[in-house]
Write a protein that holds these residues in place. Sequence first.
Motif, PDB file in Angstrom:
ATOM      1  N   THR A 545       0.813  -1.228   0.000  1.00 49.77           N
ATOM      2  CA  THR A 545       0.000   0.000   0.000  1.00 49.77           C
ATOM      3  C   THR A 545       0.835   1.261   0.000  1.00 49.77           C
ATOM      4  N   SER A 546       2.136   1.147  -0.033  1.00 48.56           N
ATOM      5  CA  SER A 546       2.983   2.340   0.016  1.00 48.56           C
ATOM      6  C   SER A 546       4.320   2.018  -0.621  1.00 48.56           C
ATOM      7  N   ASN A 547       4.968   3.047  -1.089  1.00 47.29           N
ATOM      8  CA  ASN A 547       6.300   2.841  -1.641  1.00 47.29           C
ATOM      9  C   ASN A 547       7.326   2.542  -0.561  1.00 47.29           C
ATOM     10  N   LEU A 548       6.883   2.683   0.706  1.00 47.10           N
ATOM     11  CA  LEU A 548       7.788   2.311   1.783  1.00 47.10           C
ATOM     12  C   LEU A 548       8.062   0.818   1.790  1.00 47.10           C
ATOM     13  N   SER A 549       7.196   0.067   1.152  1.00 45.86           N
ATOM     14  CA  SER A 549       7.410  -1.378   1.054  1.00 45.86           C
ATOM     15  C   SER A 549       8.355  -1.736  -0.067  1.00 45.86           C
ATOM     16  N   CYS A 550       8.686  -0.754  -0.931  1.00 43.93           N
ATOM     17  CA  CYS A 550       9.557  -1.027  -2.077  1.00 43.93           C
ATOM     18  C   CYS A 550      11.002  -1.141  -1.626  1.00 43.93           C
ATOM     19  N   ALA A 551      11.698  -2.030  -2.218  1.00 44.24           N
ATOM     20  CA  ALA A 551      13.111  -2.222  -1.919  1.00 44.24           C
ATOM     21  C   ALA A 551      13.824  -2.596  -3.204  1.00 44.24           C
ATOM     22  N   CYS A 552      15.080  -2.175  -3.321  1.00 45.49           N
ATOM     23  CA  CYS A 552      15.873  -2.462  -4.499  1.00 45.49           C
ATOM     24  C   CYS A 552      16.509  -3.840  -4.375  1.00 45.49           C
ATOM     25  N   VAL A 553      16.604  -4.509  -5.486  1.00 43.28           N
ATOM     26  CA  VAL A 553      17.331  -5.779  -5.505  1.00 43.28           C
ATOM     27  C   VAL A 553      18.814  -5.466  -5.453  1.00 43.28           C
ATOM     28  N   PRO A 554      19.627  -6.380  -5.007  1.00 46.47           N
ATOM     29  CA  PRO A 554      21.078  -6.136  -4.946  1.00 46.47           C
ATOM     30  C   PRO A 554      21.632  -5.761  -6.321  1.00 46.47           C
ATOM     31  N   GLY A 555      22.636  -4.868  -6.291  1.00 49.57           N
ATOM     32  CA  GLY A 555      23.276  -4.443  -7.532  1.00 49.57           C
ATOM     33  C   GLY A 555      22.713  -3.165  -8.094  1.00 49.57           C
ATOM     34  N   THR A 556      21.738  -2.573  -7.416  1.00 45.27           N
ATOM     35  CA  THR A 556      21.167  -1.307  -7.860  1.00 45.27           C
ATOM     36  C   THR A 556      21.269  -0.296  -6.742  1.00 45.27           C
ATOM     37  N   PHE A 557      20.956   0.931  -7.083  1.00 40.61           N
ATOM     38  CA  PHE A 557      21.102   2.036  -6.137  1.00 40.61           C
ATOM     39  C   PHE A 557      19.805   2.814  -6.068  1.00 40.61           C
ATOM     40  N   LEU A 558      19.409   3.157  -4.865  1.00 35.11           N
ATOM     41  CA  LEU A 558      18.182   3.914  -4.653  1.00 35.11           C
ATOM     42  C   LEU A 558      18.475   5.390  -4.885  1.00 35.11           C
ATOM     43  N   PHE A 559      17.910   5.915  -5.968  1.00 32.89           N
ATOM     44  CA  PHE A 559      18.183   7.307  -6.346  1.00 32.89           C
ATOM     45  C   PHE A 559      16.859   8.001  -6.635  1.00 32.89           C
ATOM     46  N   GLU A 560      16.588   9.046  -5.850  1.00 35.98           N
ATOM     47  CA  GLU A 560      15.356   9.803  -5.996  1.00 35.98           C
ATOM     48  C   GLU A 560      14.144   8.873  -6.012  1.00 35.98           C
ATOM     49  N   SER A 561      14.131   7.964  -5.015  1.00 30.94           N
ATOM     50  CA  SER A 561      13.030   7.018  -4.809  1.00 30.94           C
ATOM     51  C   SER A 561      12.887   6.034  -5.954  1.00 30.94           C
ATOM     52  N   CYS A 563      14.793   2.735  -8.034  1.00 32.29           N
ATOM     53  CA  CYS A 563      15.855   1.743  -8.026  1.00 32.29           C
ATOM     54  C   CYS A 563      16.364   1.617  -9.457  1.00 32.29           C
ATOM     55  N   VAL A 564      17.551   2.122  -9.685  1.00 28.74           N
ATOM     56  CA  VAL A 564      18.073   2.192 -11.041  1.00 28.74           C
ATOM     57  C   VAL A 564      19.453   1.596 -11.096  1.00 28.74           C
ATOM     58  N   ASP A 565      19.901   1.329 -12.315  1.00 23.53           N
ATOM     59  CA  ASP A 565      21.271   0.873 -12.490  1.00 23.53           C
ATOM     60  C   ASP A 565      22.219   1.987 -12.105  1.00 23.53           C
ATOM     61  N   CYS A 566      23.447   1.608 -11.924  1.00 23.09           N
ATOM     62  CA  CYS A 566      24.458   2.630 -11.650  1.00 23.09           C
ATOM     63  C   CYS A 566      24.413   3.644 -12.772  1.00 23.09           C
ATOM     64  N   MET A 567      24.072   4.848 -12.429  1.00 25.29           N
ATOM     65  CA  MET A 567      23.879   5.876 -13.446  1.00 25.29           C
ATOM     66  C   MET A 567      25.206   6.315 -14.036  1.00 25.29           C
ATOM     67  N   GLU A 568      25.113   6.995 -15.143  1.00 24.60           N
ATOM     68  CA  GLU A 568      26.309   7.492 -15.820  1.00 24.60           C
ATOM     69  C   GLU A 568      27.102   8.376 -14.873  1.00 24.60           C
ATOM     70  N   GLY A 569      28.373   8.077 -14.791  1.00 25.77           N
ATOM     71  CA  GLY A 569      29.241   8.899 -13.966  1.00 25.77           C
ATOM     72  C   GLY A 569      29.399   8.395 -12.546  1.00 25.77           C
ATOM     73  N   SER A 570      28.796   7.250 -12.236  1.00 24.72           N
ATOM     74  CA  SER A 570      28.916   6.736 -10.870  1.00 24.72           C
ATOM     75  C   SER A 570      28.938   5.222 -10.909  1.00 24.72           C
ATOM     76  N   THR A 571      29.392   4.666  -9.799  1.00 22.32           N
ATOM     77  CA  THR A 571      29.379   3.211  -9.639  1.00 22.32           C
ATOM     78  C   THR A 571      28.703   2.892  -8.321  1.00 22.32           C
ATOM     79  N   CYS A 572      27.854   1.846  -8.306  1.00 21.13           N
ATOM     80  CA  CYS A 572      27.067   1.518  -7.129  1.00 21.13           C
ATOM     81  C   CYS A 572      27.505   0.171  -6.586  1.00 21.13           C
ATOM     82  N   PRO A 573      27.947   0.121  -5.337  1.00 17.60           N
ATOM     83  CA  PRO A 573      28.393  -1.161  -4.757  1.00 17.60           C
ATOM     84  C   PRO A 573      27.252  -2.045  -4.291  1.00 17.60           C
ATOM     85  N   GLY A 574      26.013  -1.599  -4.470  1.00 19.32           N
ATOM     86  CA  GLY A 574      24.881  -2.412  -4.049  1.00 19.32           C
ATOM     87  C   GLY A 574      24.302  -1.963  -2.741  1.00 19.32           C
ATOM     88  N   SER A 575      24.659  -0.827  -2.224  1.00 20.97           N
ATOM     89  CA  SER A 575      24.104  -0.276  -0.991  1.00 20.97           C
ATOM     90  C   SER A 575      23.546   1.089  -1.299  1.00 20.97           C
TER      91      SER A 575
END
Length: 1338
Positions: A545-561, A563-575
């Motif tokens: 019932t809320s986006n608070l229940s949403c969680a990213c799978v490992p290997g992605t980064f939570l950016f501006e609510s 869950c996206v791949d490591c965006m251009e110009g950055s690398t995401c360690p999975g946290s």
Amino acid sequence: MKSILLCLFLLHFFCVFGKQCFLDAIPESDRVNLTLDGYSMPVGLWRGAWDSSLISSKIYGILLSEIMGYQVEYGTGSGSYSYIWMLAGCSQLNPTDIQADCVPPRRWHFAFESWQEGRPYVRPALLAMGEYAPASLGSPGYAGYQGLFVMSLPSMASATRSGLSLTYFSHYNASWFEPQRYIPVVDEVNMTKLLTCAEAVNTAYPFLGQQYLEATADEGGVEYQDDRPLLKCWKGKWWAAPSCRHNVSYCGAVVTGGLGWGMVELVQQASFHNMPLAFATAIQTPNEYVQLNIELQSALYWWTPDSTFVEYGAQRVVFPEHNSQEYRNGIYGTQRTEAFLSTWAAGGLDSEQAQGGEFPLSLAKKFHLSNSDLLELLKDHVGRPGDPEDFDNDARAWTTACNWLQRHRNWLTWVPHHTDCGRGQGLVNLRGMFVQNISEAVGCEICPVGYASIQDNGQRTCRPCPAGSYQSFPGESSCTTCALGSMAPHEGSRECELCGLGRFANSSGMTDCYNCGDAQMQKWTTSRWVTLQEKEMWIQVQGATSNLSCACVPGTFLFESNCVDCMEGSTCPGSDSLQVLPGYFSTVDAPGEIYRCFGDVGKCPGGPPGTCALGRDRRSVACSRCESGKHAEADGTCRPCVGLDFAIFISTSVLVIMVITALYLGLLKTKRHPSPLLIVTISLAQMITIAQKLTVLAKFKIGWDEPFLSVLHSIQLLNFDLKHISIDCISQVAPLVEFSIRVLLMPLFCLLVLIVHFLYSAFFSKRSMCGSFQLAQLGRTVGTIFIICFISVFSSLLSPFQCVKHPNGKFTLQDYHDVFCNWQEEHLQMCILGAIACLLPVGFLALCTWAVLVEVPKRLEESNQNFIRACSFLFTRFRPGAEVFSVLFLTRNALVVLCQLPSNRPVKVVLLNALLYVSLILTAFYKPWRFLSCNLLDIWLIAGLMVIVDMGAVSMQEENSASAMVICMGFLVSMIVAIFVAAVYGASKHIMQQYFRKRFDFFLCHQKSAAGSFARLLKIELTKANHSAFIDSDDLLDITRLCRYVAQDTQKFVILATPDILGRKWCVAEMTTAQICEVSSVLITWPGFVTPNDAFVADYFNRNYDLEALSEFGIFKDDVKATLWWLQLVPSVKMATELTIEKVGDIVQQLTQTYSLRQRASSSGSIGQIDSPVLADPVNTEAVATALVLLSYLKKKLMVGSIMPRLLQHQLKVPNKASTVVVIITKGCFLSPTFAHWLMQVHDLPCGIVPIIAEESHSLPPSFYEELRAFWTFRAEIDAELYIQIVKAVYKELAVVFAPGSFASTQEDLELRANKVCDRLFADQLPLSRLNSSEVGF
């Protein structure tokens, strides 16, 4: 007494509640209540206490109870003001706290005939009532009106006697009619039954006097009390209109009620329309107003609908059509508008919570009584005999309503039909299928599951629940929206679906669940933190019932609510953390806002968010600024400013001043005919242009690698990048200020030129600073600076319009990373400044285009030297005739700059390549530059730049970038080498011309028709003496370069001064160039040549020599005039009357001082030595020169042979042993006595002839032989007829064209033709006598 009262009450109850109107009425026991606000109750009808409201309510009540089967109860109020309060459930009228007072249960549900529609208090009250606010159902069909009325008795009397009814305002006009004859006058009214004006109108309407005075300007109708105008009343009670104010007692009497009802309009209407009326107010004793007007039977104030005066036939007095504008201004001379009467209903009767409310509501909406219906009802109500049962007015109203319903049947359309479906139902057709159109329906059925009964235009239909809602039960009037965590994607759903993993629904009524992120769904899931078997863990759940229940799978980064791949110009360690890559930047506060560090990527070393290179300001966008007091280095860091930085700034400023000064002086000393130093200048200019184009290419956002990237960085100063001269050390300037400085650089350069011009004119020049020559020099210098800096200026001015996109989607200026492209504040100011400043290069381009295409041709014709000199910066670089390329190349440069504006890199590359291709083709085809080396250089530079652009496109693919950079550097080096070679070539050529032997020792200026063959002969003899000579037929490939040969490649200029040479414009151009460039010159004068004198010079320009065409080559009338005078000073050599090889040798000897007499002897000999004489007209210099030229070529072929041709001198005869005679045919040769004697001698000898035509355009006119006969007939020494036959025989022999004087006769061509003559000499030839004896086909 009590028993009587009880009987009366029972009788009243029976009359009102017990009796029925229709025989088939629904029994009272079967009638139902409606349910509203959770309370079951009869339908409550609230009405006013006047007859029309009572009757209309009774009509509605009878239909609702007896026809539709509802329980009904009535309530009565004194006025319609109470309607909205009673229908809202308020316990009192106009309560102080509406929301607290107006609460359920709402007992009253409908009210008829409200006069309050549009009153100011209504809308605020309804808003405060909220959900309990009643609703207006519109008009009941009839309207209200109040104003001046007249009883039917006086009106009919007036109509009978005068033919004029008193129902029209103009029939009251005192100027031509006297209505007092038919209506009572003031004297007939009992004054004791009237209120004074002070008690009534002046108290109730204290503003009326002022309003009346402003509208009518009638001072006599008002009196002042306490400086306030009030209505002036006769005897304190009657206000009289102006038309009868002189005799008020005879004014027509009009009595109103209350405290002066209608007086606001009545007094103005009587005044405006000259009505002899007086107005008074009846006392407030009950019914006194009514009784008094019934007694008077006069005009009166009244309103409708009302039954009071119905039986007396009261009719409204019609005034002019209503004027709303005048009414808004307080002027009431026109008809008052009808009052809108409305029906009201309690709010929410058609809602889900109101059971049984929609049919009464439908009946109320369709309820409609016309004005005529209501008048009929009122007349019936007051005019019929009293019914014993109608002992009160309410009962009489019921009887009146029932009688009307029984007489009429139009009310049948008001009553809901069998297709008027109730709540929970919908229309069906004969087959029981649900339909939407009533025309197809025959009845109603319960709506099934997944459907709801929806009302539209008064009809209910079963419609599928829209997506996002459902209905699990049949017979429902609405659909239920899906709860949180669920959705209904399709209409007609019976239940909602739970959201799947990675999706959630945070609001009700959703047609689709939200994805936890906008990226791929496999990156998201929905989970819940639970404790299972004393172990805490996350489990995946559906129905989030809320986006608070949403969680990213490992290997992605939570950016501006999300869950996206490591965006251009950055690398995401999975946290939740990320690392910024080198060349990118993000702040600590917004780590997901990734900015690309355009240009110098070294300033962004990467790492944790907020990391900048040493000395960089972390608060700036993408580390674009240095910290205060620091200066940017090439590696991207910023170091503290030192003294050297200030020295760089100062020295650069001084260097600019020195360069501008040198440019001004250099242009001042420039000769009119450019020297090879122009090659150096053009090469350097092309280098600067290529460098500027590279600065444009650097803005294409191509991923250049080292070392080419360093090259692009080093030339940014050409783009007016002030940071390269350490301006940050002088002052920390804002982007807007820095851009403003760049905008002002070109005006500053122009100001420096003006200062230099002023100083030079003041201290070094004898001419006026504002003289035409000086202004031309000023314009040429400014124009040259514009040409040199055009790309840089235009490119820097376009900076506000060049935005780059960062990975975070934001845009900043490419040159000013701190400025966001948002068309606001600083960016907007820069755009406005840039747009205005762009008018400078655009205006310069337009001015140059106008000058080259329009003004220059016109000024060339006018020989305007100063204008041409001022514009010379445009076309000095180009060959004559190619001046338009100055505009074309300038336009090309402008388009190159504009190529950086598109946001798409491939588009930029394609556009720039297209421009370069076109430029390459034009340069290769037209060769516009003044020197061939410059054309070759330009072609190579364009080709190299094209390769660099293409390699830049290749470098967009990272795997090819290294090899592409190697190719780029290779071509860049080759371009630099080509520029250096061209510059060295130009400089060396200049040095060779200045200090060493020039290409041509002699330039032979001659008139083709008069000295072409002699010029060829002279070149041959000069060549034998080891001297080079220029002759146009051999050495001139391009007429536009003619003057350049004279100015730059000639050691001595030789003028073969034939009599008409000054009439040949190209010869004049050559002589003028020699004079201007001070080339050493010699004049060989022909007999008949006249050295120019005053008279000749004065008359020279009146002759049609087409000298205006020379203006294109920088030669003007003043130059030609100076040349004519100069010819008097040139050393001269006289040409002999008869030309011989010895005399040619003398001329060569005088020119060179090295000629050998031994060489001359080979061309002549004694008569015994000549076995193949050459006959040429001895008095024709060109004929003799042609013969000598031919002999010169034949010597090379006949040295080892037995035949040795020799030129026969005019005093000799043709040798008897001659085997072959060469005859040189020129114009007029057959009229020469010597030539004629020679031909007669040849005719007598057994020798052949070889005719040589020495003029390429030689032809015989039709009358040639007649003219020849006429010439020789009277000369005894020649037999004319025999001579003509001999001439014909000569022409019969196949001739060889050998014309050294022709422009087409090059040295190679002459050698080929000489070979033909040689072959003819060795061939067997028919003697001339045999040719003469054979038949000649002429």
